[in-house]
Design a protein around this motif. Structure first.
Motif, PDB file in Angstrom:
ATOM      1  N   PRO A 189    -122.427  -0.874  79.536  1.00 20.19           N
ATOM      2  CA  PRO A 189    -123.765  -1.483  79.447  1.00 20.19           C
ATOM      3  C   PRO A 189    -123.899  -2.496  78.316  1.00 20.19           C
ATOM      4  O   PRO A 189    -124.769  -3.366  78.358  1.00 20.19           O
ATOM      5  CB  PRO A 189    -124.685  -0.276  79.211  1.00 20.19           C
ATOM      6  N   SER A 190    -123.038  -2.390  77.312  1.00 21.66           N
ATOM      7  CA  SER A 190    -123.150  -3.278  76.151  1.00 21.66           C
ATOM      8  C   SER A 190    -122.586  -4.669  76.405  1.00 21.66           C
ATOM      9  O   SER A 190    -122.807  -5.580  75.612  1.00 21.66           O
ATOM     10  CB  SER A 190    -122.418  -2.662  74.953  1.00 21.66           C
ATOM     11  N   PHE A 191    -121.830  -4.847  77.506  1.00 23.05           N
ATOM     12  CA  PHE A 191    -121.195  -6.124  77.801  1.00 23.05           C
ATOM     13  C   PHE A 191    -121.334  -6.448  79.295  1.00 23.05           C
ATOM     14  O   PHE A 191    -120.392  -6.274  80.069  1.00 23.05           O
ATOM     15  CB  PHE A 191    -119.708  -6.095  77.412  1.00 23.05           C
ATOM     16  N   GLN A 192    -122.517  -6.878  79.679  1.00 23.81           N
ATOM     17  CA  GLN A 192    -122.771  -7.233  81.076  1.00 23.81           C
ATOM     18  C   GLN A 192    -122.406  -8.709  81.282  1.00 23.81           C
ATOM     19  O   GLN A 192    -123.096  -9.605  80.806  1.00 23.81           O
ATOM     20  CB  GLN A 192    -124.236  -6.992  81.423  1.00 23.81           C
ATOM     21  N   LEU A 193    -121.316  -8.953  82.006  1.00 32.92           N
ATOM     22  CA  LEU A 193    -120.797 -10.309  82.146  1.00 32.92           C
ATOM     23  C   LEU A 193    -121.705 -11.167  83.014  1.00 32.92           C
ATOM     24  O   LEU A 193    -122.069 -10.781  84.129  1.00 32.92           O
ATOM     25  CB  LEU A 193    -119.396 -10.265  82.748  1.00 32.92           C
TER      26      LEU A 193
ATOM     27  N   MET B  40    -134.684 -15.025  66.753  1.00 32.86           N
ATOM     28  CA  MET B  40    -133.266 -15.363  66.906  1.00 32.86           C
ATOM     29  C   MET B  40    -132.535 -14.193  67.556  1.00 32.86           C
ATOM     30  O   MET B  40    -132.715 -13.040  67.163  1.00 32.86           O
ATOM     31  CB  MET B  40    -132.650 -15.692  65.545  1.00 32.86           C
ATOM     32  N   ALA B  41    -131.730 -14.502  68.542  1.00 31.17           N
ATOM     33  CA  ALA B  41    -130.983 -13.469  69.252  1.00 31.17           C
ATOM     34  C   ALA B  41    -129.903 -12.862  68.362  1.00 31.17           C
ATOM     35  O   ALA B  41    -129.371 -13.524  67.465  1.00 31.17           O
ATOM     36  CB  ALA B  41    -130.351 -14.046  70.517  1.00 31.17           C
ATOM     37  N   ASP B  42    -129.593 -11.610  68.607  1.00 32.35           N
ATOM     38  CA  ASP B  42    -128.537 -10.918  67.874  1.00 32.35           C
ATOM     39  C   ASP B  42    -127.214 -11.197  68.590  1.00 32.35           C
ATOM     40  O   ASP B  42    -126.796 -10.467  69.483  1.00 32.35           O
ATOM     41  CB  ASP B  42    -128.827  -9.416  67.837  1.00 32.35           C
ATOM     42  N   LEU B  43    -126.550 -12.278  68.184  1.00 30.02           N
ATOM     43  CA  LEU B  43    -125.344 -12.751  68.850  1.00 30.02           C
ATOM     44  C   LEU B  43    -124.100 -12.432  68.037  1.00 30.02           C
ATOM     45  O   LEU B  43    -124.131 -12.417  66.811  1.00 30.02           O
ATOM     46  CB  LEU B  43    -125.423 -14.271  69.057  1.00 30.02           C
ATOM     47  N   GLU B  44    -122.990 -12.229  68.750  1.00 33.28           N
ATOM     48  CA  GLU B  44    -121.716 -11.979  68.084  1.00 33.28           C
ATOM     49  C   GLU B  44    -120.584 -12.456  68.986  1.00 33.28           C
ATOM     50  O   GLU B  44    -120.685 -12.387  70.210  1.00 33.28           O
ATOM     51  CB  GLU B  44    -121.547 -10.487  67.785  1.00 33.28           C
ATOM     52  N   ILE B  45    -119.508 -12.939  68.361  1.00 31.68           N
ATOM     53  CA  ILE B  45    -118.323 -13.370  69.096  1.00 31.68           C
ATOM     54  C   ILE B  45    -117.187 -12.388  68.823  1.00 31.68           C
ATOM     55  O   ILE B  45    -116.889 -12.077  67.663  1.00 31.68           O
ATOM     56  CB  ILE B  45    -117.886 -14.794  68.683  1.00 31.68           C
ATOM     57  N   PHE B  46    -116.582 -11.897  69.905  1.00 31.44           N
ATOM     58  CA  PHE B  46    -115.428 -11.010  69.806  1.00 31.44           C
ATOM     59  C   PHE B  46    -114.194 -11.731  70.332  1.00 31.44           C
ATOM     60  O   PHE B  46    -114.276 -12.535  71.258  1.00 31.44           O
ATOM     61  CB  PHE B  46    -115.641  -9.738  70.641  1.00 31.44           C
ATOM     62  N   ARG B  47    -113.048 -11.402  69.759  1.00 30.26           N
ATOM     63  CA  ARG B  47    -111.780 -11.962  70.220  1.00 30.26           C
ATOM     64  C   ARG B  47    -110.916 -10.865  70.827  1.00 30.26           C
ATOM     65  O   ARG B  47    -110.813  -9.781  70.276  1.00 30.26           O
ATOM     66  CB  ARG B  47    -111.013 -12.615  69.058  1.00 30.26           C
ATOM     67  N   LYS B  48    -110.298 -11.185  71.961  1.00 31.51           N
ATOM     68  CA  LYS B  48    -109.292 -10.305  72.547  1.00 31.51           C
ATOM     69  C   LYS B  48    -108.108 -11.183  72.925  1.00 31.51           C
ATOM     70  O   LYS B  48    -108.258 -12.135  73.688  1.00 31.51           O
ATOM     71  CB  LYS B  48    -109.834  -9.571  73.764  1.00 31.51           C
TER      72      LYS B  48
ATOM     73  N   GLY C  92    -127.473  -6.948  75.890  1.00 35.84           N
ATOM     74  CA  GLY C  92    -126.210  -6.452  76.427  1.00 35.84           C
ATOM     75  C   GLY C  92    -125.512  -7.443  77.326  1.00 35.84           C
ATOM     76  O   GLY C  92    -124.458  -7.142  77.904  1.00 35.84           O
ATOM     77  N   GLU C  93    -126.057  -8.646  77.460  1.00 36.83           N
ATOM     78  CA  GLU C  93    -125.446  -9.661  78.313  1.00 36.83           C
ATOM     79  C   GLU C  93    -124.404 -10.445  77.524  1.00 36.83           C
ATOM     80  O   GLU C  93    -124.539 -10.648  76.320  1.00 36.83           O
ATOM     81  CB  GLU C  93    -126.511 -10.601  78.863  1.00 36.83           C
ATOM     82  N   CYS C  94    -123.363 -10.924  78.241  1.00 41.42           N
ATOM     83  CA  CYS C  94    -122.313 -11.676  77.573  1.00 41.42           C
ATOM     84  C   CYS C  94    -121.710 -12.717  78.502  1.00 41.42           C
ATOM     85  O   CYS C  94    -121.917 -12.691  79.721  1.00 41.42           O
ATOM     86  CB  CYS C  94    -121.213 -10.724  77.074  1.00 41.42           C
ATOM     87  N   VAL C  95    -120.975 -13.639  77.892  1.00 38.91           N
ATOM     88  CA  VAL C  95    -120.150 -14.587  78.635  1.00 38.91           C
ATOM     89  C   VAL C  95    -118.748 -14.518  78.048  1.00 38.91           C
ATOM     90  O   VAL C  95    -118.560 -14.117  76.889  1.00 38.91           O
ATOM     91  CB  VAL C  95    -120.685 -16.033  78.572  1.00 38.91           C
ATOM     92  N   VAL C  96    -117.761 -14.903  78.843  1.00 41.58           N
ATOM     93  CA  VAL C  96    -116.385 -14.887  78.378  1.00 41.58           C
ATOM     94  C   VAL C  96    -115.812 -16.296  78.433  1.00 41.58           C
ATOM     95  O   VAL C  96    -116.069 -17.042  79.378  1.00 41.58           O
ATOM     96  CB  VAL C  96    -115.525 -13.897  79.195  1.00 41.58           C
TER      97      VAL C  96
ATOM     98  N   GLY D  24    -100.041 -14.970  74.113  1.00 41.16           N
ATOM     99  CA  GLY D  24    -100.969 -14.631  73.039  1.00 41.16           C
ATOM    100  C   GLY D  24    -102.203 -15.506  73.025  1.00 41.16           C
ATOM    101  O   GLY D  24    -102.561 -16.085  71.996  1.00 41.16           O
ATOM    102  N   THR D  25    -102.870 -15.599  74.163  1.00 40.35           N
ATOM    103  CA  THR D  25    -104.057 -16.453  74.283  1.00 40.35           C
ATOM    104  C   THR D  25    -105.297 -15.718  73.804  1.00 40.35           C
ATOM    105  O   THR D  25    -105.534 -14.564  74.173  1.00 40.35           O
ATOM    106  CB  THR D  25    -104.252 -16.895  75.739  1.00 40.35           C
ATOM    107  N   ASN D  26    -106.090 -16.398  72.998  1.00 42.61           N
ATOM    108  CA  ASN D  26    -107.336 -15.818  72.504  1.00 42.61           C
ATOM    109  C   ASN D  26    -108.446 -15.988  73.536  1.00 42.61           C
ATOM    110  O   ASN D  26    -108.832 -17.109  73.869  1.00 42.61           O
ATOM    111  CB  ASN D  26    -107.763 -16.480  71.197  1.00 42.61           C
ATOM    112  N   CYS D  27    -108.927 -14.866  74.016  1.00 42.94           N
ATOM    113  CA  CYS D  27    -110.083 -14.822  74.906  1.00 42.94           C
ATOM    114  C   CYS D  27    -111.278 -14.417  74.053  1.00 42.94           C
ATOM    115  O   CYS D  27    -111.189 -13.474  73.269  1.00 42.94           O
ATOM    116  CB  CYS D  27    -109.803 -13.797  76.006  1.00 42.94           C
ATOM    117  N   TYR D  28    -112.383 -15.129  74.172  1.00 40.45           N
ATOM    118  CA  TYR D  28    -113.559 -14.839  73.357  1.00 40.45           C
ATOM    119  C   TYR D  28    -114.723 -14.370  74.222  1.00 40.45           C
ATOM    120  O   TYR D  28    -114.963 -14.888  75.313  1.00 40.45           O
ATOM    121  CB  TYR D  28    -113.971 -16.068  72.552  1.00 40.45           C
ATOM    122  N   ILE D  29    -115.449 -13.395  73.692  1.00 42.48           N
ATOM    123  CA  ILE D  29    -116.628 -12.859  74.371  1.00 42.48           C
ATOM    124  C   ILE D  29    -117.819 -13.074  73.453  1.00 42.48           C
ATOM    125  O   ILE D  29    -117.840 -12.591  72.312  1.00 42.48           O
ATOM    126  CB  ILE D  29    -116.460 -11.369  74.686  1.00 42.48           C
ATOM    127  N   LEU D  30    -118.809 -13.810  73.939  1.00 42.96           N
ATOM    128  CA  LEU D  30    -120.070 -14.014  73.226  1.00 42.96           C
ATOM    129  C   LEU D  30    -121.104 -13.074  73.822  1.00 42.96           C
ATOM    130  O   LEU D  30    -121.381 -13.127  75.018  1.00 42.96           O
ATOM    131  CB  LEU D  30    -120.536 -15.471  73.378  1.00 42.96           C
TER     132      LEU D  30
END
Length: 214
Positions: A48-52, A1-9, A27-31, A15-21
């Motif tokens: 390097p920790s957040f490669q879009l 199982m991948a080590d996944l996490e969702i961040f909010r900005k 180190g790869e992510c989507v927004v 005040g729109t919530n943008c999420y980064i998975l």
């Protein structure tokens, strides 16, 4: 199982919530819904920790797409959106509300999504759930591995998205929530487009904006 996490900005004047998975293993992510202030997101994606790798849109209103063009130019990543949203909202100034808010712009998706489609990315699967009502092609994204739903402006804590903008429809929205979202596991965490998060179980029990008891 991948080590996944969702961040909010939270970004922009509304005040729109943008999420980064992010997949911490790669180190790869989507927004999801890069709303505004591309420079703040660039500070994240230049590490390097957040490669879009991709941009996913829940819908095409300007307060959810304001930074899309800049990010696409910076990183050359594809934009994902539903077929209906691409045809009826993203490319139309009135429908995407950009002219109303003094920032006229149009977009076209690179990747067209359909209801129930599953996208394999970041070592996991994102299920696309078409939920029209707030807009014609609103789409929620379900990550079963995280028991999480990126809901955009379809469902809020104790409320729902407004339906008085172009392509909105209150009856359609209510049906989308009842038939598509309230059938998800009740422990599903909901990440809405504005304000704080909730769960499907809580909304089934307490959301008085959806006019049916369960």
């Amino acid at each position: 199982m991948a080590d996944l996490e969702i961040f909010r900005k939270t970004l922009g004047s509304l005040g729109t919530n943008c999420y980064i998975l992010v997949n911490h293993d790669t180190g790869e992510c989507v927004v999801f819904d890069p709303a505004d202030q591309a420079h703040e997101l660039k500070e994240i994606f230049d590490t390097p920790s957040f490669q879009l790798k991709a941009i996913f849109l829940t819908h095409g209103h300007i307060d959810h797409i304001g930074a899309v063009k800049d990010l696409k130019d910076m990183y050359g990543v594809p934009v994902y959106a539903s077929k209906e949203e691409n045809e009826q909202v993203l490319g139309k100034l009135e429908a995407n509300l950009s002219a109303m808010f003094g920032n006229p712009m149009t977009l076209q998706a690179d990747e067209i999504l359909h209801d129930e489609e599953e996208v394999s990315i970041l070592g996991t699967t994102i299920k696309c759930i078409l939920t029209p009502g707030h807009t014609a092609g609103g789409m929620c994204y379900y990550i079963e591995e995280l028991e999480s739903l990126i809901a955009g402006d379809t469902l809020f804590c104790g409320s729902v998205g407004r339906t008085d903008f172009p392509t909105g429809n209150g009856a359609v929205l209510e049906n989308s929530i009842r038939e598509k979202l309230f059938t998800l596991p009740e422990n599903t965490k909901v990440f809405p487009g504005h304000m704080d998060g909730t769960t499907i179980g809580y909304e089934i029990k307490y959301n008085m904006a959806v006019g049916q008891s369960f």
